[in-house]
Design a protein around this motif. Sequence first.
Motif, PDB file in Angstrom:
ATOM      1  N   VAL A 155      -5.322   3.735  -6.792  1.00  0.00           N
ATOM      2  CA  VAL A 155      -4.704   2.525  -7.340  1.00  0.00           C
ATOM      3  C   VAL A 155      -3.615   2.935  -8.324  1.00  0.00           C
ATOM      4  CG1 VAL A 155      -6.500   2.320  -9.154  1.00  0.00           C
ATOM      5  CG2 VAL A 155      -5.137   0.315  -8.518  1.00  0.00           C
ATOM      6  N   GLU A 156      -2.493   2.211  -8.280  1.00  0.00           N
ATOM      7  CA  GLU A 156      -1.458   2.447  -9.286  1.00  0.00           C
ATOM      8  C   GLU A 156      -1.908   1.816 -10.591  1.00  0.00           C
ATOM      9  OE1 GLU A 156       2.804   2.903  -6.962  1.00  0.00           O
ATOM     10  OE2 GLU A 156       2.312   0.978  -7.872  1.00  0.00           O
ATOM     11  N   ILE A 186       0.868  -1.182   0.000  1.00  0.00           N
ATOM     12  CA  ILE A 186       0.000   0.000   0.000  1.00  0.00           C
ATOM     13  C   ILE A 186       0.906   1.233   0.000  1.00  0.00           C
ATOM     14  CG2 ILE A 186      -1.768   1.296   1.265  1.00  0.00           C
ATOM     15  CD1 ILE A 186      -2.828  -1.398   0.233  1.00  0.00           C
ATOM     16  N   VAL A 187       0.812   2.033  -1.042  1.00  0.00           N
ATOM     17  CA  VAL A 187       1.577   3.288  -1.093  1.00  0.00           C
ATOM     18  C   VAL A 187       0.764   4.373  -0.401  1.00  0.00           C
ATOM     19  CG1 VAL A 187       2.285   5.140  -2.679  1.00  0.00           C
ATOM     20  CG2 VAL A 187       3.021   2.780  -3.093  1.00  0.00           C
ATOM     21  N   GLY A 228     -14.156   3.786  -8.711  1.00  0.00           N
ATOM     22  CA  GLY A 228     -14.077   5.217  -8.443  1.00  0.00           C
ATOM     23  C   GLY A 228     -12.802   5.589  -7.700  1.00  0.00           C
ATOM     24  N   LEU A 229     -11.674   5.018  -8.118  1.00  0.00           N
ATOM     25  CA  LEU A 229     -10.402   5.276  -7.439  1.00  0.00           C
ATOM     26  C   LEU A 229      -9.571   6.301  -8.205  1.00  0.00           C
ATOM     27  CD1 LEU A 229      -9.513   1.565  -6.558  1.00  0.00           C
ATOM     28  CD2 LEU A 229     -10.101   3.363  -4.915  1.00  0.00           C
ATOM     29  N   ILE A 250      -3.040   4.031  -1.488  1.00  0.00           N
ATOM     30  CA  ILE A 250      -3.093   3.571  -2.884  1.00  0.00           C
ATOM     31  C   ILE A 250      -2.676   2.101  -2.938  1.00  0.00           C
ATOM     32  CG2 ILE A 250      -1.933   3.883  -5.142  1.00  0.00           C
ATOM     33  CD1 ILE A 250      -1.421   6.849  -4.036  1.00  0.00           C
ATOM     34  N   VAL A 251      -3.428   1.272  -3.646  1.00  0.00           N
ATOM     35  CA  VAL A 251      -2.982  -0.111  -3.869  1.00  0.00           C
ATOM     36  C   VAL A 251      -1.848  -0.082  -4.892  1.00  0.00           C
ATOM     37  CG1 VAL A 251      -3.603  -2.415  -4.689  1.00  0.00           C
ATOM     38  CG2 VAL A 251      -5.262  -1.086  -3.363  1.00  0.00           C
ATOM     39  N   ALA A 252      -0.650  -0.534  -4.456  1.00  0.00           N
ATOM     40  CA  ALA A 252       0.516  -0.530  -5.343  1.00  0.00           C
ATOM     41  C   ALA A 252       0.454  -1.709  -6.309  1.00  0.00           C
ATOM     42  CB  ALA A 252       1.802  -0.611  -4.517  1.00  0.00           C
ATOM     43  N   HIS A 253       0.966  -1.496  -7.509  1.00  0.00           N
ATOM     44  CA  HIS A 253       1.151  -2.537  -8.550  1.00  0.00           C
ATOM     45  C   HIS A 253       0.200  -3.742  -8.411  1.00  0.00           C
ATOM     46  CE1 HIS A 253       3.606  -4.206  -5.295  1.00  0.00           C
ATOM     47  NE2 HIS A 253       4.533  -3.277  -5.449  1.00  0.00           N
ATOM     48  N   PRO A 254      -1.121  -3.527  -8.596  1.00  0.00           N
ATOM     49  CA  PRO A 254      -2.079  -4.615  -8.347  1.00  0.00           C
ATOM     50  C   PRO A 254      -1.874  -5.863  -9.205  1.00  0.00           C
ATOM     51  CG  PRO A 254      -3.162  -2.725  -9.373  1.00  0.00           C
ATOM     52  CD  PRO A 254      -1.805  -2.267  -8.950  1.00  0.00           C
TER      53      PRO A 254
END
Length: 285
Positions: free
Chosen positions: A221-222, A79-80, A244-245, A192-196
């Motif tokens: 989200v990335e 998580i960033v 909606g991110l 932010i969810v990093a590199h999903p």
Amino acid sequence: MTTPANADLHCHSIFSDGTLTPEDVAARASGHGVDLWALTDHDGVGGQQRALQAAREHGMHYLTGVEVSITYADTTVHIVGLGFDPANPDLVAGLDATRGGRDGRAREVANRLERLTGITGVYAGALRYAGNKEAIARPHFARFLVDQGVCKSTQDAFIKYLGDGQPAFVPHRWARLSDAVTWITAAGGIAIVAHPARYRFNATQEAALFTDFKDCGGQGVEVVTGSHTAAEAVRYAATARRYGLLASRGSDFHGPGESRTDVGTLPPLPADLRPVWTALAERIQ
Ligand code: AMP
Ligand code: MN
Ligand code: MN
Ligand code: MN
């Protein structure tokens, strides 16, 4: 600031598993035209002051950054956090506790590597590569194995030994999703969810991650990252729209020759997405 021409909001320094100082990452970012930068070391904010100072010296705008290791559905997820107050006591305590798990895990990784490769002094050897001993991570072991001639490349070290499920991989329980998101948001930042695309979730598990993430206050989200292919960026652009991110963009640069993507060299975000920096205007320094 006006719309950034080149934002890079995910990179590492010697404060975690990068190979360059914050000053050297800043110089490289600026040299590549970055005008909005964030240093996002794993589980710590020790490099933030130096990164901000270096950004100023190069005339770049800066957002505070961190990349928190969490465990979700028995999987390590990153998580960033961007734009938070790095002195926030709950954030600092949470990150301290998260880093606190690294030393015991590193000793176990070292034991396994000694058994597997026959070399000795692996723990001390890997520590020499860690600019910040508390942040010892798998890339430090990978660099040690390459320099010892055990592996051809750090990538090879992950494939043979250190990657998830490989023989020197030590499962670890990191922070909880809701805790990490709360540390970041309560400190005034955006999570932010990093590199999903990097997680091995099926569609149901991935939907649960994004639903739970939003429910606890996560907002981004990335989409464009050094860890995504062009097709994966298209896929997670759709995720940003569906949930909606806010969309983020970051190279995940760790050092010259170590990362697929150099700092400041990413393609733009899809034009219809709302970039994360638009929600952080007051936090940009
Ligand atoms: P750790 O936090 O100790 O689990 O180490 C995770 C770090 O290892 C990531 O942040 C990446 O920098 C690096 N990493 C993870 N998987 C790979 C891989 N397959 N190849 C190269 N580096 C990797
Ligand atoms: Mn890393
Ligand atoms: Mn990561
Ligand atoms: Mn990273």
